[in-house]
Design a protein around this motif. Structure first.
Motif, PDB file in Angstrom:
ATOM      1  N   ASP A   1       0.838  -1.184   0.000  1.00 60.55           N
ATOM      2  CA  ASP A   1       0.000   0.000   0.000  1.00 60.55           C
ATOM      3  C   ASP A   1       0.882   1.246   0.000  1.00 60.55           C
ATOM      4  OD1 ASP A   1       0.878  -0.554   2.634  1.00 60.55           O
ATOM      5  OD2 ASP A   1      -0.649   0.771   3.433  1.00 60.55           O
TER       6      ASP A   1
ATOM      7  N   SER B   1      -3.898   2.835   2.937  1.00 56.71           N
ATOM      8  CA  SER B   1      -4.016   1.417   2.603  1.00 56.71           C
ATOM      9  C   SER B   1      -4.992   1.182   1.460  1.00 56.71           C
ATOM     10  CB  SER B   1      -4.452   0.612   3.828  1.00 56.71           C
ATOM     11  OG  SER B   1      -5.774   0.950   4.221  1.00 56.71           O
ATOM     12  N   LYS B   2      -5.750   2.198   1.057  1.00 54.38           N
ATOM     13  CA  LYS B   2      -6.707   2.049  -0.039  1.00 54.38           C
ATOM     14  C   LYS B   2      -6.045   2.160  -1.406  1.00 54.38           C
ATOM     15  CE  LYS B   2     -10.018   2.183   3.034  1.00 54.38           C
ATOM     16  NZ  LYS B   2     -10.956   3.315   3.053  1.00 54.38           N
TER      17      LYS B   2
ATOM     18  N   ASP C   1      -2.942   1.322  -3.985  1.00 50.93           N
ATOM     19  CA  ASP C   1      -1.808   0.468  -4.292  1.00 50.93           C
ATOM     20  C   ASP C   1      -0.593   1.325  -4.630  1.00 50.93           C
ATOM     21  OD1 ASP C   1       0.005  -1.201  -6.121  1.00 50.93           O
ATOM     22  OD2 ASP C   1      -1.414  -2.696  -5.388  1.00 50.93           O
TER      23      ASP C   1
END
Length: 828
Positions: free
Chosen positions: A151, A206-207, A209
């Motif tokens: 992430d 974390s959403k 990439d």
């Protein structure tokens, strides 16, 4: 401080700094001055990057200061301002470099990207010629490949370029950044405004990439008016759609593997376009099992994560552009060691559309953005691995599920007027709306609660219209000044039905939300102001002085105002419940940064000190402790969000880098933050609410009195990382754009003795980690990466990781032991 541990750091810094010439010396004539206009820099970089190779089969790499990018074709990597922070690892790029048709207008957001500034139509320094911001640090997305990140937060964790930012590693794919000791204020991703759905599980970064990121900029103070109200910001710039002289389509296939946890990551991407349009589409799939710590302990951290991204851009005219982005994230069976719940499934959908018009009759550039992102997930604490880690769950018979629905939407419009190449003004309006609904349904027979009961953050929302303004000026060649301000109105309200908040919590009998929060007046309005000024003065071609001062405000978020006792492990001791307070005041921060930087052909160094005073800082009060087996020790700490009158944060950041030869470079960084709650006693103690009595502020006792946990009138703020440093050496091909790199580095973390004793935070020991990384561009289209993280197999915990109280029955969270990784990427 452990003397033997830190001697290598001090010696290396001394060696590097002795290589720096005195202030009176200058660089060679070939070195560009710090005050070179951005347009000149870009023109020279573009001309050198697009030079045709001498032959079709010649493996020619890009000219100095330019790194190819799979979307843009050429991307400035090391600009003259890069001396403001450590330099990145020059990672070989195997992508097919397209023939990019640059736009007519300077600073276009869609077809040009700056690694050290520039944000989606609103440059970080608000105008032409602005490629940096005092008080910020940036990292290019290319670091994701060499450092095998997942992430976006893991780039900030692993890259030595980032100063003043710590990261809580919740799982291998979930990272929570902490900027100079505080949580991230806001996150913008290509124009969108993101918030976490649940503070203890998912995070904003974390959403996204890490492989679709162009660059990440962290603003470490209230030194911008462009991102909304707050005192620190993270700006993630996604890769954009390309343009070609003729229609072209390209693709890439990558595969990574990590041994510890058997973690696989595959990604497939396609991109293409023509003279007036471009597209990008990609799909990534990550899967991993539980990892092992240095002593062989198995940590439950398995996961499966898939993401899909689409971007399309179209140029109506040479001066009129539109760009559309869609991101989709699907995660299943994500296990969180040291957290209350695991995620069974999580879905995020994010949309954004942006329009840009340059050289209009009204201004030099107009930008309009609109976005919508929504996250839904469901989790529970029912897995055996979770209940083994926390025996208190079985002791109380506590079984629970959680579900969350969080949404952010809004729009932004701005105009920029370029007065000269180094002077401009940007002004605009924006609007943000956030909606959140968190349920935590559980039973606890040990507490007499046998019917499913809810401990929620009830359905609530906030709306935030704002006005912003920034001006960049250069009174003379060596001086650059930036001024900015904004005003915001924040309206927060509770939207839950009366029946849904009548009986809540794991008590018998249950309490109403009004009793838990101590009031039935839920709606709040805040008027927020921010103001800042930054300056940088070039003493000569080598030395730069920087200074910044700003005042920012942050309204309490929906969790801080309305939480009704859900389990959120927000502190090191874990097993926390949290209760909100609708009467919380907005934080008011005044911060100052002062620094000096040096840069030459072979060396760079910098030192920055900062200090911040925050009135009405939002922190925690320990209102109750719960004991449990096996020795009747403290197992649970119940927390209440409160304001403290004054908190301070201060520290320093230092870096140095020296190129010993054309093939050997050494580097070192150091970060330190000290946070102090100056008014820990407060003006009252909070007595928790019950079914019959509302929560009460008791002015006859100091804060924390009802937990029976002593505390001093002043104590350190919780969750502050200790003094730490990175040092290393890089071996690389003797080329500006090397085809191979090898980096040996060590991360040295001091013990942390400054802890919040009233919140039962514990001191932590120091540790030293060693990593070895390498990249090799085997051919024009093939890139190979590999490395060993923690190759001494150190058994360690970060200061932010969960650790139970002495004698507690729970098991602490440990970080991974030795980990080998291998990766490849083929482009066509």
């Amino acid at each position: 401080m452990q003397l033997l541990t830190w001697v290598p750091t001090v010696l290396l810094l001394m060696v590097l700094l002795t290589a720096v010439p005195l202030a009176g010396q200058t660089v060679t004539e070939e070195s560009p001055p710090d005050t070179m206009p951005e347009s000149t820099v870009r023109r020279e970089l573009t001309e050198s990057a697009t030079t045709e190779p001498e032959g079709e089969d010649t493996e020619t790499f890009l000219a100095p200061l330019v790194q190819p990018d799979e979307i843009f074709g050429t991307q400035p990597l090391i600009l003259p301002s890069s001396h403001l922070q450590p330099r990145p690892l020059l990672v070989p790029q195997p992508e097919v470099a397209p023939q990019v048709q640059l736009p007519n207008a300077a600073n276009s957001r869609f077809q040009e990207s700056t690694s050290f500034g520039g944000r989606n139509g609103i440059p970080l320094a608000a105008g032409a010629g602005s490629i940096r911001r005092v008080g910020s640090t940036s990292v290019p997305g290319s670091e994701a490949r060499a450092r095998s990140t997942s992430d976006s937060g893991s780039i900030l964790d692993r890259s030595p370029m980032i100063l003043g930012v710590g990261v809580q590693r919740r799982t291998p794919i979930v990272s929570d950044p902490r900027i100079r000791g505080s949580r991230v204020g806001t996150l913008a991703a290509s124009g969108s405004y993101w918030v976490p759905a649940r503070l203890d599980l998912d995070t904003m970064l974390s959403k996204i990439d890490s492989r679709i990121v162009s660059n990440i900029t962290v603003i470490k103070g209230p030194y911008s008016s462009l991102y909304g109200p707050g005192s620190n910001f993270v700006d993630v710039q996604l890769k954009r759609t390309p343009r070609y002289e003729q229609s072209e389509i390209h693709g890439s296939t990558s595969l990574d593997y990590k041994t510890n946890g058997q973690q696989w990551y595959g990604r497939q991407s396609f991109w293409g376009g023509d003279e007036n349009s471009g597209f990008r589409v990609g799909f990534g799939d990550k899967e991993g099992n539980d990892y092992q710590s240095g002593n062989g302990t198995n940590m439950p951290a398995s996961y499966h994560s898939q993401d899909f991204d689409v971007a399309f851009g179209y140029d109506f005219t040479p001066n009129s552009h539109i760009e559309f982005n869609y991101l989709r994230l699907d995660q299943t069976n994500v296990l969180f060691p040291g957290q209350a719940f695991d995620i069974n499934y999580l879905v995020t959908d994010a949309f954004e559309v942006g329009y840009e018009l340059t050289d209009s009759d009204f201004s030099d550039r107009i930008n309009i953005d609109a976005w919508y992102n929504r996250t839904r997930f469901q989790g529970d604490n029912l897995r055996p691995s979770k209940r083994v880690q926390f025996p208190l769950y079985n002791f109380l018979g506590f079984k629970a599920t959680t579900d969350v629905d969080s949404m952010s939407t809004g729009t932004r419009a701005s105009s920029t007027w370029n007065h000269t190449e180094v002077s401009s003004t940007t002004a605009g309006v924006d609007f943000r709306e956030i909606r959140q609904d968190l349920n935590e349904i559980g039973v606890a027979p040990g507490l007499g609660v046998t019917n499913p009961s809810n401990s929620p953050v009830p359905r609530s929302s906030s709306a935030n219209p704002g006005l912003f303004f920034e001006h960049v000026a250069s009174p003379w060649e060596a001086l650059k000044l930036t001024f900015g301000s904004r005003v915001d109105l924040v309206d927060a309200e509770l939207n839950a039905s009366a029946n849904s908040i009548a009986a809540l919590g794991l008590s018998n009998p249950q309490a109403s939300l009004a009793n838990l929060l101590g009031t039935s007046h839920y709606d709040r309005n805040f008027t927020l102001f921010s103001l800042f000024a930054t300056g940088e003065y070039a003493l000569n071609d080598n030395w730069l002085l920087t200074a910044a001062a700003g005042r920012g405000q942050r309204a309490p978020n929906l969790t801080e105002m309305y939480a009704a006792g859900p389990f959120m492990f927000l502190l090191q001791n874990g097993l926390n419940t949290v209760t909100g307070d609708p009467s919380l005041k907005a934080e008011r921060t005044f911060q100052m940064d002062v620094g000096t930087q040096y840069n030459s052909d072979v060396a760079s160094a910098g030192l920055t000190g900062f200090y911040a005073w925050t009135r009405d800082f939002i922190t925690f009060e320990n209102v109750k402790t719960v004991t449990g087996p096996p020795y009747n020790s403290v197992e649970q700490v119940n927390l209440q969000f409160v304001n403290t009158d004054l908190a301070t944060l201060g520290g320093f950041e230092a870096h140095a880098q020296y190129e010993h030869t054309g093939w050997l470079t050494s580097f070192a960084t150091m970060n330190y933050v000290a946070g102090t709650d100056r008014t820990r006693n407060g003006n009252f103690a909070t007595k928790p609410g019950t079914a019959t009595k509302p929560k009460k502020e008791d002015p006859n006792h100091v804060r924390g009195f009802y937990s029976h946990t002593p505390g001093d009138s002043q104590e350190p703020l919780p969750q502050i990382l200790p003094l730490q440093s990175r040092l290393g050496i890089r071996l690389h091909e003797e080329e500006v754009q090397p085809r191979w790199n090898v980096e040996l580095s060590t991360r040295i973390v001091d013990r942390q003795r400054r802890v919040a004793t009233s919140l039962l935070e514990q001191p932590t020991p120091g540790f030293t980690l060693w990593d070895l990384r390498g990249t090799w561009q085997a051919s024009r289209k093939l890139l190979l990466v590999s490395g060993i993280e923690n190759f001494t197999n150190k058994n360690f915990q970060e200061h932010l990781d969960y650790r139970p109280q002495p004698g507690g029955g729970s098991f602490r969270t440990l970080q991974p032991g030795v980990l080998f990784y291998f990766g490849s990427e083929v482009n066509y």
